[in-house]
Design a protein around this motif. Structure first.
Motif, PDB file in Angstrom:
ATOM      1  N   ALA A 224       0.833  -1.206   0.000  1.00  0.00           N
ATOM      2  CA  ALA A 224       0.000   0.000   0.000  1.00  0.00           C
ATOM      3  C   ALA A 224       0.866   1.254   0.000  1.00  0.00           C
ATOM      4  N   ALA A 225       1.879   1.275   0.870  1.00  0.00           N
ATOM      5  CA  ALA A 225       2.776   2.442   0.926  1.00  0.00           C
ATOM      6  C   ALA A 225       3.587   2.571  -0.354  1.00  0.00           C
ATOM      7  N   GLU A 226       4.055   1.451  -0.889  1.00  0.00           N
ATOM      8  CA  GLU A 226       4.854   1.498  -2.117  1.00  0.00           C
ATOM      9  C   GLU A 226       4.038   2.037  -3.277  1.00  0.00           C
ATOM     10  N   LEU A 227       2.785   1.607  -3.389  1.00  0.00           N
ATOM     11  CA  LEU A 227       1.913   2.114  -4.453  1.00  0.00           C
ATOM     12  C   LEU A 227       1.637   3.600  -4.271  1.00  0.00           C
ATOM     13  N   ALA A 228       1.421   4.017  -3.028  1.00  0.00           N
ATOM     14  CA  ALA A 228       1.155   5.430  -2.763  1.00  0.00           C
ATOM     15  C   ALA A 228       2.334   6.296  -3.199  1.00  0.00           C
ATOM     16  N   LEU A 229       3.539   5.851  -2.900  1.00  0.00           N
ATOM     17  CA  LEU A 229       4.723   6.618  -3.297  1.00  0.00           C
ATOM     18  C   LEU A 229       4.935   6.595  -4.804  1.00  0.00           C
ATOM     19  N   ARG A 230       4.691   5.453  -5.410  1.00  0.00           N
ATOM     20  CA  ARG A 230       4.940   5.309  -6.847  1.00  0.00           C
ATOM     21  C   ARG A 230       3.999   6.163  -7.674  1.00  0.00           C
ATOM     22  N   TYR A 231       2.732   6.273  -7.217  1.00  0.00           N
ATOM     23  CA  TYR A 231       1.725   6.965  -8.026  1.00  0.00           C
ATOM     24  C   TYR A 231       1.259   8.272  -7.396  1.00  0.00           C
ATOM     25  N   ASP A 232       2.028   8.779  -6.433  1.00  0.00           N
ATOM     26  CA  ASP A 232       1.699  10.047  -5.773  1.00  0.00           C
ATOM     27  C   ASP A 232       0.257  10.029  -5.263  1.00  0.00           C
ATOM     28  N   ALA A 233      -0.090   8.938  -4.584  1.00  0.00           N
ATOM     29  CA  ALA A 233      -1.441   8.769  -4.058  1.00  0.00           C
ATOM     30  C   ALA A 233      -1.468   9.077  -2.568  1.00  0.00           C
ATOM     31  N   LEU A 234      -2.573   9.641  -2.124  1.00  0.00           N
ATOM     32  CA  LEU A 234      -2.771   9.783  -0.683  1.00  0.00           C
ATOM     33  C   LEU A 234      -2.976   8.383  -0.085  1.00  0.00           C
ATOM     34  N   LEU A 235      -2.470   8.207   1.138  1.00  0.00           N
ATOM     35  CA  LEU A 235      -2.615   6.941   1.857  1.00  0.00           C
ATOM     36  C   LEU A 235      -3.414   7.245   3.116  1.00  0.00           C
ATOM     37  N   ILE A 236      -4.680   6.861   3.115  1.00  0.00           N
ATOM     38  CA  ILE A 236      -5.601   7.265   4.192  1.00  0.00           C
ATOM     39  C   ILE A 236      -6.104   6.032   4.949  1.00  0.00           C
ATOM     40  N   PRO A 237      -5.782   5.904   6.240  1.00  0.00           N
ATOM     41  CA  PRO A 237      -6.379   4.828   7.040  1.00  0.00           C
ATOM     42  C   PRO A 237      -7.855   5.137   7.317  1.00  0.00           C
ATOM     43  N   PHE A 238      -8.686   4.113   7.248  1.00  0.00           N
ATOM     44  CA  PHE A 238     -10.109   4.342   7.510  1.00  0.00           C
ATOM     45  C   PHE A 238     -10.709   3.130   8.215  1.00  0.00           C
ATOM     46  N   TYR A 239     -11.876   3.362   8.848  1.00  0.00           N
ATOM     47  CA  TYR A 239     -12.522   2.291   9.614  1.00  0.00           C
ATOM     48  C   TYR A 239     -14.037   2.429   9.559  1.00  0.00           C
ATOM     49  N   GLY A 240     -14.712   1.292   9.470  1.00  0.00           N
ATOM     50  CA  GLY A 240     -16.155   1.220   9.660  1.00  0.00           C
ATOM     51  C   GLY A 240     -16.387   0.637  11.041  1.00  0.00           C
ATOM     52  N   ILE A 241     -16.667   1.474  12.022  1.00  0.00           N
ATOM     53  CA  ILE A 241     -16.704   1.063  13.422  1.00  0.00           C
ATOM     54  C   ILE A 241     -18.147   0.771  13.833  1.00  0.00           C
ATOM     55  N   ARG A 242     -18.384  -0.457  14.255  1.00  0.00           N
ATOM     56  CA  ARG A 242     -19.736  -0.858  14.651  1.00  0.00           C
ATOM     57  C   ARG A 242     -20.120  -0.186  15.963  1.00  0.00           C
ATOM     58  N   ARG A 243     -21.314   0.361  16.007  1.00  0.00           N
ATOM     59  CA  ARG A 243     -21.799   1.000  17.222  1.00  0.00           C
ATOM     60  C   ARG A 243     -22.367  -0.045  18.196  1.00  0.00           C
ATOM     61  N   ALA A 244     -22.698   0.423  19.383  1.00  0.00           N
ATOM     62  CA  ALA A 244     -23.144  -0.478  20.443  1.00  0.00           C
ATOM     63  C   ALA A 244     -24.448  -1.197  20.100  1.00  0.00           C
ATOM     64  N   ASP A 245     -25.255  -0.619  19.202  1.00  0.00           N
ATOM     65  CA  ASP A 245     -26.511  -1.287  18.839  1.00  0.00           C
ATOM     66  C   ASP A 245     -26.285  -2.493  17.936  1.00  0.00           C
ATOM     67  N   GLY A 246     -25.055  -2.668  17.433  1.00  0.00           N
ATOM     68  CA  GLY A 246     -24.726  -3.824  16.603  1.00  0.00           C
ATOM     69  C   GLY A 246     -25.189  -3.717  15.169  1.00  0.00           C
ATOM     70  N   LEU A 247     -25.846  -2.623  14.804  1.00  0.00           N
ATOM     71  CA  LEU A 247     -26.434  -2.498  13.465  1.00  0.00           C
ATOM     72  C   LEU A 247     -25.960  -1.264  12.707  1.00  0.00           C
ATOM     73  N   SER A 248     -25.566  -0.237  13.409  1.00  0.00           N
ATOM     74  CA  SER A 248     -25.157   1.002  12.750  1.00  0.00           C
ATOM     75  C   SER A 248     -23.658   1.216  12.926  1.00  0.00           C
ATOM     76  N   PHE A 249     -23.130   2.199  12.177  1.00  0.00           N
ATOM     77  CA  PHE A 249     -21.682   2.376  12.100  1.00  0.00           C
ATOM     78  C   PHE A 249     -21.289   3.844  12.131  1.00  0.00           C
ATOM     79  N   ASP A 250     -20.057   4.059  12.580  1.00  0.00           N
ATOM     80  CA  ASP A 250     -19.353   5.315  12.346  1.00  0.00           C
ATOM     81  C   ASP A 250     -18.346   5.067  11.234  1.00  0.00           C
ATOM     82  N   ALA A 251     -18.312   5.961  10.255  1.00  0.00           N
ATOM     83  CA  ALA A 251     -17.343   5.877   9.158  1.00  0.00           C
ATOM     84  C   ALA A 251     -16.254   6.908   9.428  1.00  0.00           C
ATOM     85  N   VAL A 252     -15.058   6.436   9.713  1.00  0.00           N
ATOM     86  CA  VAL A 252     -13.982   7.325  10.162  1.00  0.00           C
ATOM     87  C   VAL A 252     -12.803   7.250   9.199  1.00  0.00           C
TER      88      VAL A 252
END
Length: 296
Positions: A224-252
């Motif tokens: 992932a890092a090698e591709l980002a450097l090779r193609y001048d791409a942003l490298l962004i970590p992201f997560y779909g975090i399950r909420r306490a209700d077990g059905l909905s999410f935070d997109a971070v």
């Protein structure tokens, strides 16, 4: 995926196991959304996961990373890990309901503004995550906002299952590419055109350098890092975090990882995912053979 035919018994095993999986999917999809997600989570936690040995593997991994944690707590985390895996599985097969639910989720974090700026000037973006919560949740939320986000996937060992599982990834929007020469070529073309792509980086890769992950060395691909450097791409970590209700999410979306050293950049990705796991270990897929440093 190899073109060499599998031995007949193995092919029969793949066929039968796929029939079981398809049966569960079809029965679950007859239920209302919330009921189906809870049901499949329960089935994987209490049935399929233990039968397949996944619960034991999760407990073993937890014991290695958290040796001082009470055994009861490790068992509880392993159970909830399997429940999350089951929920994720049927969510990703809910090709209409799940994207509709995620369309109303507003992504959060500094990575969103960076993604929007990159898209406006057609700069490539590589969105990187692990098997945490449900990464398709964030992809669906971003697709609903007009992003054309593709992905790179690893073929499943079961070819019958793989054939329809790939379709679930395609249903969320954006092209998907298999690992290997053919898939990588398409992946690169999409990047060069200023596209956005998702990569999961938290599985063991033989021959990859050992980097720290949750306090233990884990072979981690630098691609992932090698591709980002090779193609001048942003490298962004992201997560779909399950909420306490077990059905909905935070997109971070976290701030982009910068630098010129693929190893250091990848370690930053490991640290990012590790922090999420420390915050809620029940959402990570402890079933993977992530730490296999002595097998190389």
């Amino acid at each position: 995926m190899s073109d060499t035919p599998s031995p007949l018994p193995r092919r029969i095993g793949h066929y039968v196991s796929n029939l079981v999986i398809v049966g569960i999917i079809r029965l679950a999809l007859l239920l209302p959304y919330a009921a189906r997600v809870r049901l499949v989570g329960w089935v994987v936690q209490h049935g399929l996961g233990p039968l397949a040995g996944y619960r034991r593997r999760a407990i073993d991994n937890l014991a290695m990373i958290y040796p001082d944690m009470p055994a009861r707590r490790r068992r509880a985390i392993a159970g909830r890990c399997l429940n999350n895996a089951g929920r994720t599985f049927i969510e990703n097969y809910s090709a209409r309901d799940f994207p509709q639910r995620m369309a109303g989720v507003v992504p959060q974090g500094p990575g969103l503004a960076a993604l929007e700026r990159a898209a406006a000037k057609r700069q490539p973006v590589i969105l990187v995550t692990g098997h945490y919560g449900n990464y398709e949740a964030t992809r669906a939320a971003l697709v609903a906002r007009g992003f054309d986000i593709g992905g790179l996937y690893r073929d499943m060992a079961n070819p019958y299952f793989n054939a329809h599982y790939v379709k679930t990834m395609e249903a969320f929007g954006g092209p998907v590419f298999p690992q290997g020469r053919r898939g990588t070529a398409g992946f690169v073309r999409h990047l060069k055109a200023g596209g956005q792509l998702v990569l999961l980086f938290d599985q063991h890769v033989f021959g990859a350098p050992p980097l720290d992950f949750l306090g233990q060395p884990a072979n981690t691909a630098l691609s992932a890092a090698e591709l980002a450097l090779r193609y001048d791409a942003l490298l962004i970590p992201f997560y779909g975090i399950r909420r306490a209700d077990g059905l909905s999410f935070d997109a971070v979306l976290e701030a982009p990882v910068s630098g010129t050293d693929p190893r250091a950049m990848t370690q930053a990705l490991n640290d990012s995912l590790g922090a999420r796991i420390e915050a809620d270990p029940t959402q990570w897929f402890w079933v993977h053979r992530r730490w296999r440093i002595h097998d190389n």
